[in-house]
Design a protein around this motif. Structure first.
Motif, PDB file in Angstrom:
ATOM      1  N   GLN A 120      29.485  39.422  41.877  1.00  0.00           N
ATOM      2  CA  GLN A 120      31.285  39.650  41.597  1.00  0.00           C
ATOM      3  C   GLN A 120      31.260  40.892  41.153  1.00  0.00           C
ATOM      4  O   GLN A 120      30.965  41.228  39.826  1.00  0.00           O
ATOM      5  CB  GLN A 120      31.875  38.800  40.934  1.00  0.00           C
ATOM      6  N   ASP A 121      31.995  41.876  41.916  1.00  0.00           N
ATOM      7  CA  ASP A 121      32.606  43.154  41.136  1.00  0.00           C
ATOM      8  C   ASP A 121      33.905  42.836  40.424  1.00  0.00           C
ATOM      9  O   ASP A 121      34.984  43.040  41.119  1.00  0.00           O
ATOM     10  CB  ASP A 121      32.627  44.273  42.332  1.00  0.00           C
ATOM     11  N   VAL A 122      33.649  42.552  39.280  1.00  0.00           N
ATOM     12  CA  VAL A 122      35.084  42.211  38.627  1.00  0.00           C
ATOM     13  C   VAL A 122      36.126  43.113  38.293  1.00  0.00           C
ATOM     14  O   VAL A 122      37.276  43.179  38.747  1.00  0.00           O
ATOM     15  CB  VAL A 122      34.672  41.453  37.349  1.00  0.00           C
ATOM     16  N   PRO A 123      35.670  44.225  37.910  1.00  0.00           N
ATOM     17  CA  PRO A 123      36.574  45.540  37.712  1.00  0.00           C
ATOM     18  C   PRO A 123      37.300  45.874  39.165  1.00  0.00           C
ATOM     19  O   PRO A 123      38.420  46.133  39.240  1.00  0.00           O
ATOM     20  CB  PRO A 123      35.652  46.801  37.192  1.00  0.00           C
ATOM     21  N   ALA A 124      36.424  45.613  40.289  1.00  0.00           N
ATOM     22  CA  ALA A 124      37.082  45.912  41.423  1.00  0.00           C
ATOM     23  C   ALA A 124      38.084  45.036  42.032  1.00  0.00           C
ATOM     24  O   ALA A 124      39.449  45.270  42.415  1.00  0.00           O
ATOM     25  CB  ALA A 124      36.048  46.057  42.645  1.00  0.00           C
ATOM     26  N   PHE A 125      38.043  43.668  41.527  1.00  0.00           N
ATOM     27  CA  PHE A 125      38.844  42.777  41.967  1.00  0.00           C
ATOM     28  C   PHE A 125      40.244  42.779  40.967  1.00  0.00           C
ATOM     29  O   PHE A 125      41.178  42.951  41.429  1.00  0.00           O
ATOM     30  CB  PHE A 125      38.320  41.406  41.819  1.00  0.00           C
ATOM     31  N   ASN A 126      39.883  42.965  39.789  1.00  0.00           N
ATOM     32  CA  ASN A 126      40.984  43.251  38.724  1.00  0.00           C
ATOM     33  C   ASN A 126      41.649  44.579  39.176  1.00  0.00           C
ATOM     34  O   ASN A 126      43.127  44.555  39.176  1.00  0.00           O
ATOM     35  CB  ASN A 126      40.730  43.481  37.313  1.00  0.00           C
ATOM     36  N   ARG A 127      41.193  45.755  39.497  1.00  0.00           N
ATOM     37  CA  ARG A 127      42.042  46.800  39.868  1.00  0.00           C
ATOM     38  C   ARG A 127      42.843  46.520  41.040  1.00  0.00           C
ATOM     39  O   ARG A 127      43.851  47.010  41.040  1.00  0.00           O
ATOM     40  CB  ARG A 127      40.822  47.902  40.158  1.00  0.00           C
ATOM     41  N   PHE A 128      42.087  45.962  42.082  1.00  0.00           N
ATOM     42  CA  PHE A 128      42.891  45.620  43.182  1.00  0.00           C
ATOM     43  C   PHE A 128      44.150  44.871  43.242  1.00  0.00           C
ATOM     44  O   PHE A 128      45.306  45.324  43.458  1.00  0.00           O
ATOM     45  CB  PHE A 128      42.013  44.895  44.439  1.00  0.00           C
ATOM     46  N   VAL A 129      44.175  43.565  42.262  1.00  0.00           N
ATOM     47  CA  VAL A 129      45.188  43.045  41.949  1.00  0.00           C
ATOM     48  C   VAL A 129      46.439  43.582  41.291  1.00  0.00           C
ATOM     49  O   VAL A 129      47.445  43.498  41.581  1.00  0.00           O
ATOM     50  CB  VAL A 129      45.228  41.611  41.435  1.00  0.00           C
ATOM     51  N   THR A 130      45.920  44.435  40.346  1.00  0.00           N
ATOM     52  CA  THR A 130      46.594  45.136  39.467  1.00  0.00           C
ATOM     53  C   THR A 130      47.596  46.419  40.125  1.00  0.00           C
ATOM     54  O   THR A 130      48.664  46.520  40.023  1.00  0.00           O
ATOM     55  CB  THR A 130      46.123  46.030  38.233  1.00  0.00           C
ATOM     56  N   GLU A 131      46.730  47.291  40.968  1.00  0.00           N
ATOM     57  CA  GLU A 131      47.452  48.212  41.881  1.00  0.00           C
ATOM     58  C   GLU A 131      48.333  47.490  43.099  1.00  0.00           C
ATOM     59  O   GLU A 131      49.369  48.004  42.912  1.00  0.00           O
ATOM     60  CB  GLU A 131      46.398  48.796  42.496  1.00  0.00           C
ATOM     61  N   GLN A 132      47.966  46.180  43.587  1.00  0.00           N
ATOM     62  CA  GLN A 132      48.652  45.820  44.501  1.00  0.00           C
ATOM     63  C   GLN A 132      50.209  45.140  43.770  1.00  0.00           C
ATOM     64  O   GLN A 132      51.179  45.298  44.404  1.00  0.00           O
ATOM     65  CB  GLN A 132      47.916  44.848  45.312  1.00  0.00           C
ATOM     66  N   ALA A 133      49.744  44.631  42.576  1.00  0.00           N
ATOM     67  CA  ALA A 133      51.003  43.820  42.052  1.00  0.00           C
ATOM     68  C   ALA A 133      52.050  44.563  41.541  1.00  0.00           C
ATOM     69  O   ALA A 133      53.071  44.726  42.129  1.00  0.00           O
ATOM     70  CB  ALA A 133      50.376  43.098  40.984  1.00  0.00           C
TER      71      ALA A 133
END
Ligand code: HEM
Length: 538
Positions: free
Chosen positions: A299-312
């Motif tokens: 699981q690439d946790v930063p990639a997931f978190n960055r994605f939801v942060t940017e998209q949000a």
């Protein structure tokens, strides 16, 4: 009480391995993958297996431990019982069975025979050499490092797991096995400062909540799975053990029993006429065994978190916080509270309440009288998006691409037994300076790899249209775990309501590439204890 023995067979507690139907559910679990070199004399392999057979944990031990734990919880309020024991499970690849018995040809499951790497392309994994996620990068399970024998060692005590892993590895080496891979997975609360992450996976969500209710009895009149709900009058209606937990025929997980099918219950005792023939076929000694899928998922946790942060941030009207967008991808909030019951905000009390956090349906809704908001009919995905991970892999009472409702979905249920690996990052972390690997050691038991793990992966998670689609092109992929190997960029997209009030985003703007990718695994068969002793080890 009269119980139909065809619907509710007596479960052979000393035959079935404890991890299959009971689940070890321990905070520390080691996985050990061994190879049998071509030169290895089979009598030596069998001798080692015979000595290990006595250590494999039967269902009885797990069942009795659970009963004691429940009693302790009721009378003394003790949450966990540490019996100081280690539990073990074992499983074999098709090629190992071919070397240990003359019967391997009788297993006709093509996926089992070819192994996980053989299914990699079909599962949507990258296949180009050296590309992250492709079998060429796997640490176990590619052609060059496929495991023959696969062991699981579980305990409440991490030191015991470490010691047992060492002991088993040493004895296997002495017997002539190659060590291919070993790893210890820990519940995230094991790591300093992470007490609150007990039971959570690396993206931060509570895991291990929803499991099927297994049918069957432990004695004449006691069901294996507690029954809190009476059976419906109409036998063709799906039955539930507790609110939201559908009962599933034990033959869906263990070989040798009537399997779940669309008419199970109304035609008790009949072997499943709809089961794809190849998957049902195995040698007679395979009775009480189960297929085990192991998939090491990074699981690439930063990639997931960055994605939801940017998209949000991009979804300005109305504002959607990042944690809500992440919850929309999962179908639950981080606490485990289901969106179906609390769409607008997390409700940690609901997340913690084990009698309420799985009590929901999507098509009909469910009235619960438990003090939390009820799940309402949500056919359009306004509460819990159609693409949410938990709705993709278990659409519950919804009609799907394979049929009219729960009866058609139940044959595809699996028993999940996974555990995280690697240390967690702080909640919401956007960077990882140390780049330490982390993810999920995904493990599932099922009667058929094709109808279980592969069906959920290919037909539902990796599909932009299935299991439910309102618009012609489909609502999109499972954004948490699904893969889109059809597109060279591997980008996935989805449509989802932006708020709990039912607003739909008329955009396909939520795009991503993979933040979950495989780094190993294998397809195995977990035999009954007598088959281990009397067939494989003899
Ligand atoms: C890294 C990968 C994965 C992550 C982070 C993940 C995470 C989760 C979470 C947070 C839940 C909700 C908790 C629960 O209901 O128990 C869940 C449920 C579930 N997941 Fe996954 N999952 C992963 C991979 C998979 C895979 C590969 C499959 C199957 C092929 C799968 C099948 C399921 C099923 C069947 C449920 C229960 C849904 C329900 O009954 O409502 N998951 N997962």
């Amino acid at each position: 009480m009269s119980i139909d023995p065809d619907l509710e067979p007596l479960l052979p507690l000393d035959e079935v391995q404890g991890n299959i139907l009971g689940g070890f559910n321990k905070d520390h679990q080691a996985l050990l993958a061994l190879g049998m070199p071509d030169s290895m004399p089979m009598p030596r392999a069998k001798q080692w297996l015979a000595s290990l057979a006595a250590e494999i944990t039967p269902l009885r031990a797990v069942h009795e431990f659970r009963r004691m734990r429940k009693r302790a919880l009721r009378t003394e309020g003790i949450e966990r019982l540490d019996m100081g024991s280690t539990w073990k499970a074992i499983a074999f690849s098709h090629s190992a069975i071919g070397r240990l018995t003359p019967d391997a040809d009788q297993f006709t499951s093509t996926s089992f025979r070819a192994g996980l790497a053989g299914s990699a392309q079909m599962l949507g994994d990258p296949t180009t050499d050296r590309v992250l996620g492709s079998p060429s990068t796997w640490i176990v399970g590619a052609d060059r490092n496929a495991a023959d024998v696969f062991c699981i060692i579980a305990s409440d005590n991490p030191d015991l797991v470490t010691q047992e892993l060492q002991r088993l590895t040493d004895s296997a080496r002495v017997a002539g096995f190659d060590l291919i891979y070993s790893e210890i997975g820990h519940d995230l609360s094991f790591y300093d400062g992470n007490d609150l992450r007990k039971g959570h996976e690396h993206f931060g969500f509570k895991d291990g909540i929803s499991q099927p209710g297994v049918r069957g009895r432990v004695d004449e009149s006691t069901f294996f799975t507690d029954r809190l709900i009476e059976a419906p009058q109409d036998p063709s209606e799906p039955s539930y053990a507790s609110l939201g937990q559908a009962l599933v025929a034990v033959g869906t997980f263990v070989l040798g029993y009537a399997t779940q099918n669309a008419t199970f219950g109304s035609l008790p005792g009949l072997p499943d006429p709809l089961a794809p023939a190849p998957n049902a076929v195995a040698p007679s000694w395979a009775r009480n065994g189960s297929f085990l899928v192991f998939r090491r998922l990074n699981q690439d946790v930063p990639a997931f978190n960055r994605f939801v942060t940017e998209q949000a941030a991009a979804l300005a009207l109305p504002a959607v916080p990042a944690n809500r967008l992440a919850a929309l991808f999962v179908g639950r909030w981080k606490s485990g509270a289901p969106l179906a019951r609390t769409a607008a905000a997390d409700d940690p009390k609901l997340g913690r309440c084990t009698s309420a956090n799985n009590a929901f349906l999507y098509a009909l809704g469910l009235i619960t009288h438990d003090g939390f908001p009820d799940s309402q009919p949500d056919f359009n995905g306004n509460q819990c998006p159609i693409v949410a991970h938990v709705r993709k892999v278990n659409p519950r009472d919804l009609p799907t691409d394979v049929g009219g409702g729960a009866n058609e979905t139940l044959p595809h249920r699996i028993l999940r037994r996974g555990i995280p690996f690697g240390p967690p990052l702080p909640d919401g972390a956007l960077e990882d300076e140390e780049h330490r690997p982390r993810g999920l050691l995904f493990l599932s038991y099922q009667r058929s790899i094709e109808d279980g793990f592969e069906f959920l992966s290919n037909r539902w998670m990796n599909s932009s249209r299935n299991p439910q689609s309102l618009v012609g092109i489909g609502e999109g992929f499972d954004m948490l775990v699904g893969a889109n190997s059809q597109d060279p960029t591997r980008q996935r997209s989805c449509i989802m309501p932006a708020t709990g009030q039912g607003m739909r985003l008329p955009t396909r703007g939520l795009q991503s590439s993979d933040w979950v990718y495989p780094s190993g695994g294998g397809y195995f068969f977990a035999p009954s204890l007598s088959a281990l002793r009397d067939v494989l080890a003899r």
